[in-house]
Design a protein around this motif. Structure first.
Motif, short mmCIF file in Angstrom:
data_model
loop_
_atom_site.label_atom_id
_atom_site.label_comp_id
_atom_site.label_asym_id
_atom_site.label_seq_id
_atom_site.Cartn_x
_atom_site.Cartn_y
_atom_site.Cartn_z
N THR A 74 -14.80 -9.92 88.11
CA THR A 74 -15.29 -8.55 88.09
C THR A 74 -14.26 -7.59 87.49
O THR A 74 -14.62 -6.54 86.95
N GLY A 75 -12.98 -7.95 87.55
CA GLY A 75 -11.95 -7.13 86.94
C GLY A 75 -12.05 -7.08 85.43
O GLY A 75 -11.49 -6.18 84.79
N MET A 76 -12.75 -8.05 84.83
CA MET A 76 -12.93 -8.03 83.38
C MET A 76 -14.06 -7.10 82.97
O MET A 76 -14.28 -6.86 81.78
N ILE A 77 -14.79 -6.56 83.97
CA ILE A 77 -15.88 -5.62 83.70
C ILE A 77 -15.55 -4.25 84.28
O ILE A 77 -15.54 -3.25 83.59
N GLY A 78 -15.27 -4.22 85.58
CA GLY A 78 -14.95 -2.96 86.24
C GLY A 78 -16.18 -2.27 86.79
O GLY A 78 -17.23 -2.23 86.15
N ASP A 79 -16.04 -1.75 87.99
CA ASP A 79 -17.10 -0.99 88.63
C ASP A 79 -17.40 0.26 87.80
O ASP A 79 -16.47 0.91 87.31
N PRO A 80 -18.67 0.63 87.63
CA PRO A 80 -18.97 1.84 86.85
C PRO A 80 -18.25 3.07 87.39
O PRO A 80 -18.21 3.29 88.60
N ARG A 81 -17.71 3.86 86.50
CA ARG A 81 -17.02 5.09 86.88
C ARG A 81 -18.00 6.26 86.86
O ARG A 81 -19.12 6.15 86.36
N LEU A 157 -26.91 7.31 84.02
CA LEU A 157 -28.11 7.28 83.19
C LEU A 157 -28.51 8.67 82.71
O LEU A 157 -29.04 8.84 81.61
N SER A 158 -28.24 9.68 83.55
CA SER A 158 -28.62 11.04 83.18
C SER A 158 -27.54 11.73 82.35
O SER A 158 -27.73 12.87 81.91
N SER A 159 -26.41 11.06 82.12
CA SER A 159 -25.33 11.65 81.33
C SER A 159 -25.51 11.33 79.85
O SER A 159 -26.34 10.49 79.47
N ALA A 160 -24.72 11.99 79.03
CA ALA A 160 -24.84 11.80 77.58
C ALA A 160 -24.45 10.39 77.15
O ALA A 160 -25.04 9.81 76.24
N GLU A 161 -23.43 9.81 77.83
CA GLU A 161 -22.94 8.49 77.40
C GLU A 161 -23.76 7.33 77.97
O GLU A 161 -23.68 6.21 77.48
N GLY A 162 -24.56 7.58 79.02
CA GLY A 162 -25.37 6.52 79.61
C GLY A 162 -24.52 5.46 80.28
O GLY A 162 -23.39 5.71 80.70
N ILE A 163 -25.04 4.25 80.37
CA ILE A 163 -24.32 3.14 80.99
C ILE A 163 -24.69 1.85 80.27
O ILE A 163 -25.86 1.62 79.92
N SER A 164 -23.71 0.99 80.03
CA SER A 164 -23.98 -0.27 79.33
C SER A 164 -24.56 -1.29 80.30
O SER A 164 -24.41 -1.17 81.53
N PHE A 165 -25.18 -2.31 79.75
CA PHE A 165 -25.69 -3.40 80.58
C PHE A 165 -24.54 -4.10 81.29
O PHE A 165 -24.69 -4.57 82.43
N THR A 166 -23.38 -4.14 80.66
CA THR A 166 -22.21 -4.79 81.26
C THR A 166 -21.85 -4.14 82.59
O THR A 166 -21.75 -4.82 83.62
N GLU A 167 -21.64 -2.82 82.58
CA GLU A 167 -21.30 -2.15 83.83
C GLU A 167 -22.48 -2.10 84.79
O GLU A 167 -22.29 -2.16 86.01
#
Length: 420
Positions: A74-81, A157-167
């Motif tokens: 999980t450290g290679m991905i990281g919890d969503p910030r 999801l509601s932010s400009a940058e969104g979220i990747s499938f990875t996070e």
């Protein structure tokens, strides 16, 4: 088994829990195997992780068995910030940081006896898992609506940058960790910070759906200051537990500077002092606040917990020595260097630099005339010794370990001379 849950609640270490009565019964009836996870997304743990480590130790002291998980996977991905995608670290970096975190965690838990702790790495069961097996065996138990509704995911999801499938997939991986530890180690309790509640519930639900078993989750609250602001930030950033990222002296001073309004709460959260001891210190805050007995107890206990008794004694002596209550020359260069690192400084040369000029250069005085007046009145100290000669020149015998000399004006105004 004692009612450890009451103790944790009194200390302010309980925020949310699945079925609190069922958890209390499980903790009372016999040893429970529990785990907390620590991701190597930085080369050190910090004050937030310290809350989890203290909680783990309380549970172990009550007879329960801890599993400390370092997330090599999980450290290679990281919890969503809260905002922005994480920069993915290399496998080599994550592996290096994993070992650093393991070394830090080891000092907090007992690895012998009937409740012996164990360190585990989720890379052990994740690295060889194929994508197809992951989707079939784990992914099928997760519902997209539930995953999308989690606070951090919804905000991203509601932010400009969104979220990747990875996070986005992080919560599935953490849920799988709980399932694996449940199957391999009979683990039935996961602990974490309150911001991890959704991830903890994902594991509880996965165990129920995949194996038909009940499991528990327990979170600690976000530790704040009395005024509601965030706890644990310094000018240099987080309060790191690694001595090469925050010196034991700076760490000690952070806790020593705790406000009266916060110190009793922090004694409950971060130390293992008894209720009676904390009550006495609480009364001392009321009766003798200037003595700062509670702050000293907090600083010494937490520094000893993180860095050991020897380091605590060194930094205590350094703290005292700066103000003339210990011998400066008995400090080693590293400890003295840490103690003066945040002080105003100026260069000085043996046989050439006048103390009056050094007072001005370090900012302790505004001009040479003012410096000479202060010297004449007996208000200047060099290495805690009063300077009575207003023409005094820096001498070889003034140089302390680490090639520094300490200037003090009055009782508390300090500066350091970096001897050339």
């Amino acid at each position: 088994m004692t009612d450890i849950l009451d103790e944790l609640q009194w200390r302010g270490l309980v925020a949310q829990s699945t079925d609190i009565d069922a958890l209390r019964e499980a903790l009372t009836q016999g040893p429970v195997t529990y785990y907390a996870g620590f991701d190597p997304t930085a080369p050190s743990l910090h004050h937030g992780h310290l809350v989890q480590l203290v909680l783990m130790r309380h549970l172990q002291n009550a007879g329960h068995r801890p599993l400390a998980l370092v997330g090599g996977a999980t450290g290679m991905i990281g919890d969503p910030r809260e905002s922005g995608e994480r920069t993915l670290n290399s496998r080599e970096t994550v592996a290096e940081w994993t070992e650093r975190l393991r070394g830090q965690i080891e000092r907090f838990l007992d690895f012998e006896g009937p409740a012996a702790a164990e360190l585990v790495n989720n890379l052990d069961w994740t690295e060889s898992l194929s994508t197809i097996d992951f989707l079939r065996e784990v992914g099928k138990h997760f519902r997209l609506g539930t995953m999308l509704s989690k606070d951090i995911v919804a905000r991203r999801l509601s932010s400009a940058e969104g979220i990747s499938f990875t996070e986005f997939s992080y919560q599935v991986l953490q849920g799988m960790d709980y399932l694996e530890l449940h199957r391999r180690k009979d683990c039935t309790l996961q602990t974490g910070g309150n911001d991890q509640w959704g991830n903890l519930l994902a594991g509880v639900e996965l165990i129920r759906k995949a194996d038909g078993h009940a499991a528990h989750a327990l979170t600690t609250p976000l530790i704040t200051k009395a005024d509601g602001t965030k706890f644990g930030k310094t000018e240099g950033g987080a309060v790191w537990l690694a001595p090469d990222m925050m010196s034991p002296y700076a760490f000690y001073q952070f806790w020593l500077n705790t406000d009266d309004a916060d110190v009793v709460r922090y004694l409950k959260v971060f130390t293992f002092r008894s209720r009676g001891e904390i009550a006495e210190l609480e009364q001392a805050v009321v009766d003798r606040p200037q003595a700062r007995a509670a702050q000293r107890a907090l600083a010494e206990d937490v520094t000893t917990l993180v860095h050991g008794a020897e380091a605590t004694e060194r930094v205590r002596q350094a703290s005292q020595a700066l103000f003339g209550r210990e011998e400066l020359r008995e400090l080693d260069a590293t400890t003295l260097g840490d103690a003066v690192a945040e002080l105003p400084s100026a260069p000085g040369t043996v046989g050439q630099s006048a103390v009056a000029d050094l007072l001005v250069a370090t900012g302790l005085e505004k001009g040479r005339n003012a410096a000479k007046r202060t010297l004449g009145s007996g208000g200047v100290y060099l290495n805690n010794e009063k300077v009575e000669d207003d023409e005094r020149i820096l001498a070889a015998e003034d140089v302390l370990p680490g090639n520094v000399a300490l200037l003090r004006k009055g009782r508390r105004n300090l500066a350091v001379v970096a001897v050339q």
